[in-house]
Design an enzyme around this catalytic site. Structure first.
Site, PDB file in Angstrom:
ATOM      1  N   ASP A  45       0.824  -1.218   0.000  1.00  0.00           N
ATOM      2  CA  ASP A  45       0.000   0.000   0.000  1.00  0.00           C
ATOM      3  C   ASP A  45       0.854   1.262   0.000  1.00  0.00           C
ATOM      4  OD1 ASP A  45       1.014  -0.370   2.478  1.00  0.00           O
ATOM      5  OD2 ASP A  45      -0.878  -0.141   3.563  1.00  0.00           O
ATOM      6  N   HIS A 248      22.533  -0.330 -19.542  1.00  0.00           N
ATOM      7  CA  HIS A 248      21.504   0.078 -18.570  1.00  0.00           C
ATOM      8  C   HIS A 248      21.812  -0.466 -17.181  1.00  0.00           C
ATOM      9  CE1 HIS A 248      18.430   0.851 -22.041  1.00  0.00           C
ATOM     10  NE2 HIS A 248      19.294   1.825 -21.886  1.00  0.00           N
ATOM     11  N   ASP A 265      26.535   7.880 -15.272  1.00  0.00           N
ATOM     12  CA  ASP A 265      25.521   8.527 -16.124  1.00  0.00           C
ATOM     13  C   ASP A 265      24.391   8.929 -15.188  1.00  0.00           C
ATOM     14  OD1 ASP A 265      23.413   9.161 -17.822  1.00  0.00           O
ATOM     15  OD2 ASP A 265      23.796   7.500 -19.199  1.00  0.00           O
ATOM     16  N   ASP A 276      20.935  15.272 -18.135  1.00  0.00           N
ATOM     17  CA  ASP A 276      21.482  13.956 -18.492  1.00  0.00           C
ATOM     18  C   ASP A 276      22.960  14.131 -18.822  1.00  0.00           C
ATOM     19  OD1 ASP A 276      21.848  11.361 -19.323  1.00  0.00           O
ATOM     20  OD2 ASP A 276      20.516  11.490 -21.059  1.00  0.00           O
ATOM     21  N   HIS A 355      24.903   2.169 -29.635  1.00  0.00           N
ATOM     22  CA  HIS A 355      23.724   3.027 -29.440  1.00  0.00           C
ATOM     23  C   HIS A 355      23.851   4.303 -30.259  1.00  0.00           C
ATOM     24  CE1 HIS A 355      25.893   5.736 -26.674  1.00  0.00           C
ATOM     25  NE2 HIS A 355      26.341   4.674 -26.031  1.00  0.00           N
ATOM     26  N   HIS A 359      19.737  12.134 -28.003  1.00  0.00           N
ATOM     27  CA  HIS A 359      18.269  12.167 -28.009  1.00  0.00           C
ATOM     28  C   HIS A 359      17.817  13.543 -27.558  1.00  0.00           C
ATOM     29  CE1 HIS A 359      18.706  11.732 -23.634  1.00  0.00           C
ATOM     30  NE2 HIS A 359      19.590  10.784 -23.896  1.00  0.00           N
ATOM     31  N   HIS A 366      14.409  11.157 -22.345  1.00  0.00           N
ATOM     32  CA  HIS A 366      14.358  10.861 -23.789  1.00  0.00           C
ATOM     33  C   HIS A 366      13.118  11.574 -24.278  1.00  0.00           C
ATOM     34  CE1 HIS A 366      16.744   6.924 -22.915  1.00  0.00           C
ATOM     35  NE2 HIS A 366      17.494   7.994 -22.855  1.00  0.00           N
ATOM     36  N   GLU A 389      26.333  11.928 -26.821  1.00  0.00           N
ATOM     37  CA  GLU A 389      26.846  10.948 -25.871  1.00  0.00           C
ATOM     38  C   GLU A 389      27.493   9.728 -26.514  1.00  0.00           C
ATOM     39  OE1 GLU A 389      23.715   8.708 -23.811  1.00  0.00           O
ATOM     40  OE2 GLU A 389      22.263  10.134 -24.602  1.00  0.00           O
ATOM     41  N   TYR A 393      32.502   0.511 -25.648  1.00  0.00           N
ATOM     42  CA  TYR A 393      32.254  -0.519 -24.640  1.00  0.00           C
ATOM     43  C   TYR A 393      32.960  -1.790 -25.101  1.00  0.00           C
ATOM     44  CZ  TYR A 393      28.752   3.078 -24.171  1.00  0.00           C
ATOM     45  OH  TYR A 393      28.146   4.310 -24.087  1.00  0.00           O
ATOM     46  N   ARG A 410      31.693   6.445 -21.628  1.00  0.00           N
ATOM     47  CA  ARG A 410      30.734   7.319 -22.314  1.00  0.00           C
ATOM     48  C   ARG A 410      30.976   8.735 -21.817  1.00  0.00           C
ATOM     49  NH1 ARG A 410      26.579   4.538 -21.787  1.00  0.00           N
ATOM     50  NH2 ARG A 410      25.554   5.360 -19.925  1.00  0.00           N
ATOM     51  N   GLU A 412      28.876  12.372 -22.049  1.00  0.00           N
ATOM     52  CA  GLU A 412      27.564  12.882 -22.452  1.00  0.00           C
ATOM     53  C   GLU A 412      27.356  14.307 -21.954  1.00  0.00           C
ATOM     54  OE1 GLU A 412      24.199  10.711 -20.781  1.00  0.00           O
ATOM     55  OE2 GLU A 412      22.899  11.523 -22.351  1.00  0.00           O
TER      56      GLU A 412
END
Ligand code: GLY
Ligand code: MN
Ligand code: MN
Length: 443
Positions: A45, A248, A265, A276, A355, A359, A366, A389, A393, A410, A412
């Site tokens: 709840d 991710h 990130d 971002d 990737h 964006h 995004h 970005e 990898y 990365r 960005e």
């Protein structure tokens, strides 16, 4: 950092302007219907922290669940209607204040407001005589069914002369084009979110040490975010070593090992507006030779990409520039074989860069807005904001010498397109190799 001052909130007249723009795009035989986000259960709840639907936020600034915005272009008694919860002293004692329909009109400037419990009675009458319905079908199944029920109520009255709507259109088609172009006031919110995220990244760099844990670096982010009334714009990615190769990754639980990189990130959200930023830094404060070579390649790819950020250039040119630079660099480091032409044609670079380079960003990290128009990349225009970005990898087990494996990088930043060119609004976070090393060393 203490100097970060929040901007004035978005004014009531700006929300009215946005609604007017949408009403005008939709024209007089239409009706637009947009429900607020429902509350979502996290456990038994207790709920997830409530976040308003971005489209609803954009058009109202109204922070409550159980509300529905209805725009009725040309309606003589008011074009902007809000259904919302009534005041309820006992519930408000538990859950906090509600605006109620009176507050919705007084504070949020809608033309008329009604109790949400009356929507079944009122909505069919608003649909009647309107030929087109703009709505986000499929986003909220419970609400889809309600809308079908209201439309069917009008259809049942056809023999009495009722005219049910007969065209159902995607609301985003109109609304998301508006959201793509940021106003001066939106940019002030976004710059603040970006500045807070930037300070959080700087704090995270200095909170990194061999023997620590990813979650301790994450804690440094949260400290700065909450200090400035922001929340995470998405689950932060704090990945040490090969965790940086997991796009991710959000577990943020692993130890920080001497000699590894850390990919962070992490963006802050302020009044619904996202930021971002990604930086990658050495856990021990010094890049080794392979890390430095790959890091500088990603940095060069980002510079080449940002160079393409200006009005009139196709949006896709940004990604193409990054890919071109990365592919060339991977060839010269021996991580890819063959010719540049072949590597681009076969997309062999995707083994290490899988990737896109960015964006749109705004109320959603995004963000909404078309990337292509009639199959072609759209051209950049002032007021657009997007991330740039690029990354590399080199996952463990890749078919390259061991010294490269487990490196994930990365970098960005957020770029605003201006009349003259562009502005990087996240540039205060150290980025060049020396700047990162100096910052981490306390210089
Ligand atoms: N943090 C999500 C992204 O960079 O797109
Ligand atoms: Mn991003
Ligand atoms: Mn990101």
């Amino acid at each position: 950092m203490a100097g970060l001052k929040p901007p004035a909130p978005i004014s009531r007249s700006e929300y009215q302007r946005r609604r007017r723009a949408l009403l005008q795009m939709a024209q007089d035989d239409a009706i637009l219907i947009l429900p607020a986000s429902p509350e979502r259960v996290r456990s038994h709840d207790t709920h997830h922290p409530y976040r308003q639907d971005s489209d609803f936020e954009y058009l109202t600034g109204f922070p409550e669940p159980e509300a529905v915005l209805v725009l009725v272009p040309g309606r003589p008694h008011g074009e902007t209607l809000l259904f919302c919860r009534e005041r309820h002293p006992e519930r408000e004692q538990w859950d906090g204040p509600r605006a109620g329909p009176e507050g919705a009109v007084d504070v949020y400037g809608v033309d008329d407001a009604y109790p949400i419990d009356d929507i079944d009675e009122i909505l069919p009458g608003l649909l009647e005589g309107r030929s087109r319905v703009y709505y986000h079908f499929g986003r909220d199944t419970d609400f889809d069914l309600k809308l079908i029920g209201w439309v069917n109520r009008v259809r049942a009255q056809v023999r009495q002369g009722a005219q049910p709507p007969h065209e159902f259109l995607e609301l985003g088609h109109l609304l998301h084009e508006l959201r793509l172009f940021k106003s001066a006031s939106e940019l002030r919110q976004m710059r603040f979110a970006a500045n807070v995220a930037a300070e959080a990244q700087k704090a995270a760099m200095r909170a990194t040490r061999p023997g620590g844990f990813e979650y301790q670096v994450e804690a440094a982010l949260w400290q700065v975010w909450r200090q400035h009334d922001t929340v995470p714009a998405y689950n932060p990615i704090v990945g040490a070593g090969s965790n940086g190769c997991v796009l991710h990754y959000v577990a943020n639980r692993a130890p920080l090992l001497d000699g590894d990189l850390l990919l962070c990130d992490a963006g802050a959200e302020f009044r619904g507006y996202a930021s971002d930023i990604t930086r990658t830094w050495p856990v021990n404060g010094r890049f080794n030779a392979e890390q430095k070579a790959l890091y500088e390649l990603v940095l060069a790819a980002q510079a080449a990409a940002i160079h393409e950020a200006r009005p009139g250039r196709p949006y896709a040119a940004v990604h193409d520039a990054a890919v071109h630079t990365l592919a060339e660099g991977l060839l010269s480091l021996g991580l890819l074989k063959g010719t540049l032409k072949k590597v681009l044609e076969t997309e062999a670079y995707k083994a290490f860069y899988m990737h896109k380079t960015g964006h749109w960003i705004g109320l959603d990290v995004h963000d909404v807005g078309e990337y292509k128009i009639a199959g072609e990349s759209r051209l950049q225009e002032p007021g657009m904001v997007f991330t740039v970005e690029p990354g590399l990898y080199i996952a463990p087990g890749s078919k390259v010498p061991a010294k490269w494996q487990g490196i994930g990088i990365r970098i960005e930043d957020e770029v605003l397109i201006t009349a003259e060119g562009h502005e990087v609004i996240t540039s205060v976070v150290p980025k060049a190799v020396d700047a990162v090393q100096d910052w981490m060393a306390g210089r």
